[in-house]
Design a protein around this motif. Structure first.
Motif, mmCIF file in Angstrom:
data_model
loop_
_atom_site.group_PDB
_atom_site.id
_atom_site.type_symbol
_atom_site.label_atom_id
_atom_site.label_comp_id
_atom_site.label_asym_id
_atom_site.label_seq_id
_atom_site.Cartn_x
_atom_site.Cartn_y
_atom_site.Cartn_z
ATOM 1 N N UNK A 215 1.004 -1.224 0.065
ATOM 2 C CA UNK A 215 -0.048 -0.090 0.019
ATOM 3 C C UNK A 215 0.761 1.112 -0.053
ATOM 4 N N UNK A 216 2.213 1.083 0.440
ATOM 5 C CA UNK A 216 3.002 2.599 0.684
ATOM 6 C C UNK A 216 3.176 3.043 -0.627
ATOM 7 N N UNK A 217 3.256 2.439 -1.703
ATOM 8 C CA UNK A 217 3.589 3.307 -2.899
ATOM 9 C C UNK A 217 2.287 3.928 -3.423
ATOM 10 N N UNK A 218 1.052 3.700 -2.936
ATOM 11 C CA UNK A 218 -0.281 4.127 -3.504
ATOM 12 C C UNK A 218 -0.757 5.227 -2.648
ATOM 13 N N UNK A 219 -0.114 5.347 -1.369
ATOM 14 C CA UNK A 219 -0.585 6.680 -0.664
ATOM 15 C C UNK A 219 0.403 7.486 0.067
ATOM 16 N N UNK A 220 0.018 8.339 0.938
ATOM 17 C CA UNK A 220 0.738 9.103 1.765
ATOM 18 C C UNK A 220 0.949 8.464 2.958
ATOM 19 N N UNK A 221 1.947 8.032 3.442
ATOM 20 C CA UNK A 221 2.333 7.035 4.557
ATOM 21 C C UNK A 221 2.408 8.115 5.693
ATOM 22 N N UNK A 222 1.376 8.035 6.457
ATOM 23 C CA UNK A 222 1.327 9.042 7.700
ATOM 24 C C UNK A 222 0.801 8.475 8.981
ATOM 25 N N UNK A 223 1.152 9.183 10.187
ATOM 26 C CA UNK A 223 0.669 8.443 11.432
ATOM 27 C C UNK A 223 -0.784 8.183 11.350
ATOM 28 N N UNK A 224 -1.149 7.166 12.023
ATOM 29 C CA UNK A 224 -2.610 6.759 12.322
ATOM 30 C C UNK A 224 -3.270 5.967 10.788
ATOM 31 N N UNK A 225 -2.375 5.396 9.959
ATOM 32 C CA UNK A 225 -2.927 4.823 9.072
ATOM 33 C C UNK A 225 -3.416 3.355 9.399
ATOM 34 N N UNK A 226 -3.066 2.818 10.653
ATOM 35 C CA UNK A 226 -3.193 1.546 11.120
ATOM 36 C C UNK A 226 -4.617 1.489 11.815
ATOM 37 N N UNK A 227 -5.214 2.741 12.074
ATOM 38 C CA UNK A 227 -6.432 2.821 12.793
ATOM 39 C C UNK A 227 -7.430 2.221 11.983
ATOM 40 N N UNK A 228 -7.689 2.840 10.807
ATOM 41 C CA UNK A 228 -8.887 2.478 9.999
ATOM 42 C C UNK A 228 -8.699 0.938 9.424
ATOM 43 N N UNK A 229 -7.527 0.582 9.217
ATOM 44 C CA UNK A 229 -7.254 -0.692 8.863
ATOM 45 C C UNK A 229 -7.486 -1.867 9.473
ATOM 46 N N UNK A 230 -7.506 -1.604 10.780
ATOM 47 C CA UNK A 230 -7.888 -2.651 11.972
ATOM 48 C C UNK A 230 -9.411 -2.755 12.103
ATOM 49 N N UNK A 231 -10.042 -1.583 11.739
ATOM 50 C CA UNK A 231 -11.414 -1.695 11.612
ATOM 51 C C UNK A 231 -11.900 -2.400 10.364
ATOM 52 N N UNK A 232 -11.375 -2.057 9.321
ATOM 53 C CA UNK A 232 -11.734 -2.636 7.939
ATOM 54 C C UNK A 232 -11.423 -4.483 8.061
ATOM 55 N N UNK A 233 -10.439 -4.731 8.516
ATOM 56 C CA UNK A 233 -9.956 -6.218 8.848
ATOM 57 C C UNK A 233 -10.827 -6.728 9.762
ATOM 58 N N UNK A 234 -11.445 -6.065 10.835
ATOM 59 C CA UNK A 234 -12.279 -6.759 11.536
ATOM 60 C C UNK A 234 -13.918 -7.110 11.025
ATOM 61 N N UNK A 235 -14.078 -5.915 10.143
ATOM 62 C CA UNK A 235 -15.373 -6.294 9.324
ATOM 63 C C UNK A 235 -15.291 -7.358 8.605
ATOM 64 N N UNK A 236 -14.185 -7.599 7.826
ATOM 65 C CA UNK A 236 -13.915 -8.683 6.803
ATOM 66 C C UNK A 236 -14.012 -9.886 7.477
#
Length: 298
Positions: A215-236
């Protein structure tokens, strides 16, 4: 027709990304019964390590094609190191404790690792777009589409098959399956349950780190990017059923196409789409689509 093509391609790409992020989470829960909140921090570490490694790589003027090999090596090394440090340094002392306690511990680890990321990399954004642009785009159904996104789909398929092969065909995988069925009997039969746990957690962490690396080459890597990811992962994994690898794949497909259709047909509901799918699935099957039947101990 272009809109339909866009929905199919975007849904496939987003589903592949969700699978890479979520499958490690469901693997760890299926084997170890740990709801690992720190999974999002592992994803963020992968993104930051990738950005740093590629920054050094491009500064050295090395051939662009080698960047993908660097990304693979970085994902494997970072995932194994972080996974083993967390499992050996913290979690192994808590096995057999209540699952709620494990959730609290991994949440604390998530907060600690989020702060550690800020201490190491600071709060500035990192940009490493070169791998994303390297292969350019290909035209599909009259729609230009980035080759890098198609490579993520291929990677998810390969990684899913590799994980299935490991679980179903390798000796370690069969021992892991035995531990899932009954860890006490497995230990009595001579299986090193501690080693199985360490290996499982390391593999699950590698998947999270791979998600961050690609994902790193597709976005701006900034603090807090893991918060949304864990929510989405749990939903999946909730859609598919906690602990089910096929469930993670199906849940990712459902969520991926729900988001793609929302983005192209009803953008205002993009954030709601995935959770709407989760709510519908749980209303019909409270334990997810592929939840394992579990025996009740008396």
């Amino acid at each position: 027709m272009l809109k339909f093509t866009a929905i199919m391609l975007d849904g496939m790409n987003y589903a592949a990304w969700l699978f890479l992020v979520a499958v490690g989470l469901t693997l760890i829960y299926g084997v170890m019964r740990i709801l690992n909140i720190a999974h999002g921090a592992f994803y963020a570490i992968g993104a930051y390590v990738c950005a740093s490694a590629l920054g050094v790589f491009y500064a050295a003027g090395l051939p662009g094609a080698l960047a993908f090999a660097v990304m693979g090596v970085v994902a494997l090394i970072a995932g194994v190191i972080v996974g083993l440090v967390v499992e050996r340094g913290v979690l192994r002392f808590l096995y057999g404790r209540d699952e709620v306690l494990m959730v609290l511990v991994t949440y604390a680890l998530f907060l600690i690792l989020e702060d550690a990321v800020k201490l190491i990399w600071g709060v500035e954004s990192y940009f490493v777009y070169q791998p994303y642009a390297y292969f350019g785009f290909v035209e599909i159904g009259g729609l230009p589409y980035q080759v890098y996104d198609l490579m993520i789909v291929a990677l998810a398929i390969v990684m899913g098959i590799a994980l299935w092969f490991w679980l179903e065909r390798s000796r370690m995988g069969r021992m892991t399956t035995a531990v899932v069925a009954d860890r006490e009997i497995s230990a009595a039969m001579g299986i090193n349950v501690t080693r199985i746990f360490a290996t499982t957690f390391a593999i699950g962490t590698v998947f999270a780190v791979i998600g961050g690396v690609v994902t790193a080459p597709k976005i701006a890597v900034t603090p807090g990017i893991g918060v949304e990811v864990i929510i989405l992962a749990f939903a999946v994994v909730v859609i598919g059923g906690l602990g089910s690898i096929p469930g993670a794949a199906i849940g990712a497909i459902f969520a991926g196409y729900a988001r793609a259709m929302s983005v192209h047909l009803a953008p205002a509901y993009e954030l709601f789409a995935i959770y709407a799918v989760m709510a519908v699935v749980l209303a019909i099957r409270p334990h997810g689509l592929f939840a394992r039947a579990s025996g009740r101990k008396i």
